[in-house]
Design an enzyme around this catalytic site. Structure first.
Site, short mmCIF file in Angstrom:
data_model
loop_
_atom_site.label_atom_id
_atom_site.label_comp_id
_atom_site.label_asym_id
_atom_site.label_seq_id
_atom_site.Cartn_x
_atom_site.Cartn_y
_atom_site.Cartn_z
N LYS A 13 0.85 -0.89 0.23
CA LYS A 13 -0.38 0.14 -0.06
C LYS A 13 0.56 1.24 0.20
O LYS A 13 0.30 1.58 -0.38
CB LYS A 13 -0.79 0.86 1.48
CG LYS A 13 -0.24 -0.10 2.63
CD LYS A 13 -2.03 -0.26 3.74
CE LYS A 13 -1.63 -0.30 4.59
NZ LYS A 13 -0.58 -0.97 5.21
N ARG A 89 -6.52 2.51 11.06
CA ARG A 89 -6.43 1.59 11.02
C ARG A 89 -6.92 0.46 12.22
O ARG A 89 -6.83 -0.90 12.37
CB ARG A 89 -4.71 1.27 11.86
CG ARG A 89 -3.94 0.76 10.71
CD ARG A 89 -2.62 0.69 11.80
NE ARG A 89 -1.25 0.04 11.29
CZ ARG A 89 -0.68 0.98 10.54
NH1 ARG A 89 -1.02 1.70 9.47
NH2 ARG A 89 0.65 -0.32 10.02
N ARG A 128 12.25 -6.78 2.88
CA ARG A 128 12.56 -5.44 2.51
C ARG A 128 13.50 -4.71 3.75
O ARG A 128 13.38 -4.93 4.55
CB ARG A 128 11.19 -5.06 3.00
CG ARG A 128 10.92 -3.69 2.87
CD ARG A 128 9.88 -2.87 3.26
NE ARG A 128 9.19 -3.24 4.27
CZ ARG A 128 7.56 -2.55 4.72
NH1 ARG A 128 7.02 -2.33 3.70
NH2 ARG A 128 6.95 -3.13 5.89
N ARG A 161 14.07 -2.34 8.73
CA ARG A 161 13.28 -2.20 9.44
C ARG A 161 12.94 -3.12 10.62
O ARG A 161 13.10 -4.01 10.70
CB ARG A 161 11.46 -1.21 9.63
CG ARG A 161 11.40 -0.09 8.32
CD ARG A 161 10.16 -0.07 7.35
NE ARG A 161 9.11 -0.46 8.58
CZ ARG A 161 7.77 -0.12 7.58
NH1 ARG A 161 7.85 0.07 6.79
NH2 ARG A 161 6.85 -0.59 8.91
N ARG A 172 1.99 -7.90 13.62
CA ARG A 172 1.26 -6.45 12.88
C ARG A 172 0.21 -7.35 12.36
O ARG A 172 -1.19 -6.76 12.25
CB ARG A 172 1.85 -6.21 12.00
CG ARG A 172 3.05 -4.73 12.63
CD ARG A 172 4.43 -4.77 12.22
NE ARG A 172 4.68 -3.99 11.11
CZ ARG A 172 5.37 -3.96 10.09
NH1 ARG A 172 6.37 -5.11 9.89
NH2 ARG A 172 4.75 -3.01 9.04
P1 AMP Z 1 3.20 1.14 8.55
O1 AMP Z 1 3.94 1.58 7.85
O2 AMP Z 1 2.35 1.73 7.85
O3 AMP Z 1 3.60 0.02 8.28
O4 AMP Z 1 3.82 1.46 10.00
C1 AMP Z 1 4.61 0.97 11.37
C2 AMP Z 1 3.86 1.37 12.52
O5 AMP Z 1 3.75 2.74 12.20
C3 AMP Z 1 2.58 0.79 12.71
O6 AMP Z 1 3.36 -0.76 13.05
C4 AMP Z 1 2.45 1.20 14.24
O7 AMP Z 1 3.52 1.07 14.97
C5 AMP Z 1 2.57 3.10 13.99
N1 AMP Z 1 1.49 2.86 13.09
C6 AMP Z 1 1.17 3.88 11.64
N2 AMP Z 1 0.08 4.28 11.52
C7 AMP Z 1 -0.93 3.69 12.37
C8 AMP Z 1 -2.08 3.96 13.04
N3 AMP Z 1 -2.83 4.65 12.32
N4 AMP Z 1 -2.24 3.63 14.12
C9 AMP Z 1 -1.07 3.56 14.95
N5 AMP Z 1 0.08 3.02 14.99
C10 AMP Z 1 0.14 3.54 13.61
#
Ligand code: AMP
Length: 223
Positions: A13, A89, A128, A161, A172
């Site tokens: 995404k 989320r 990744r 990461r 996750r």
């Molecule tokens: P992402 O880059 O979208 O995979 O997000 C990486 C991490 O950021 C997630 O595993 C959460 O720890 C935090 N995070 C990102 N977006 C959110 C959200 N909308 N709500 C809560 N935590 C978030």
């Protein structure tokens, strides 16, 4: 147009949101990128969220709302549409996003769920790597850097990461199924949810998304 892209971690995404934003001149809001930027800048918010993110846990709703709201209101002044990636989320964050958009006199247009099985995601995510300097993302299987371990664009050493390790990935994925999927049901009832198979090459997924967006725009013009 205000689009939300849903999909489990590793569904692509972030990549698709970036490509579509460029192609359609929309702003791209990724709460994960915003939180990582806070960490890189060493802010209090970045220090507070770092451990949670490394373990693959969600950051509290109030914190994410604060950063999402600030960025959304700022970008909607400059762009006439945006793509959300990684936000909302959970069902409560969907309510927050509706409120934020209402403040800006806007509303959600379309939501698309990228569909892919969990098995493929673990394989994708553990491979990744990203560049901490310029943000380029690589995959050791499907899109490796030309020189092992170094960014093609700036030569910086690539990193994995913290939340792309197996334990954090499993957490996750569990959160996605338990917390994020119920939002899809709510958006389906609002008749704004579309689904796209994400287990395909990047350009095919982009083409399908573009088609859905064009169809929405045509319907919107006719309405
Ligand atoms: P992402 O880059 O979208 O995979 O997000 C990486 C991490 O950021 C997630 O595993 C959460 O720890 C935090 N995070 C990102 N977006 C959110 C959200 N909308 N709500 C809560 N935590 C978030």
């Amino acid at each position: 147009m205000i689009l939300v892209l849903f999909g489990p971690p590793g569904s692509g995404k972030g990549t698709q949101a970036g490509l579509l934003a460029k192609q359609l001149h929309l702003a791209h809001v990724s709460t994960g990128d915003l939180l990582r930027a806070e960490q890189k800048a060493g802010t209090a918010l970045g220090r507070k969220t770092k451990a949670l993110m490394n373990r693959g846990q969600l950051v509290p709703d109030e914190i994410v709302r604060r950063i999402a709201e600030k960025q959304t209101l700022k970008l909607l002044e400059r762009k006439n549409g945006m793509i959300f990636d990684g936000y909302p989320r959970n069902v409560s964050q969907l309510g927050d996003l509706d409120d934020i958009l209402k403040k800006a006199g806007a509303e959600l247009s379309l939501a698309v769920s990228l569909e892919i099985g969990d098995g493929k995601l673990i394989h994708r995510l553990t491979a990744r790597r990203s560049c901490p300097k310029c943000g380029r993302v690589y995959n050791l299987h499907s899109h490796p850097p030309a020189k092992s371990g170094a960014c093609d664009a700036c030569g910086e050493k690539l990193i994995q990461r913290g939340d792309d390790r197996v334990g954090a990935i499993e957490r996750r994925l569990e959160d996605y199924h338990r917390q994020t999927k119920p939002i899809l049901e709510s958006l389906r009832r609002r008749k704004m949810l579309k689904k796209v198979k994400a287990d395909q090459p990047i350009p095919s997924v982009t083409a399908k998304l573009t088609k859905l967006i064009e169809a929405w725009r045509n319907d919107f013009r006719l309405a």
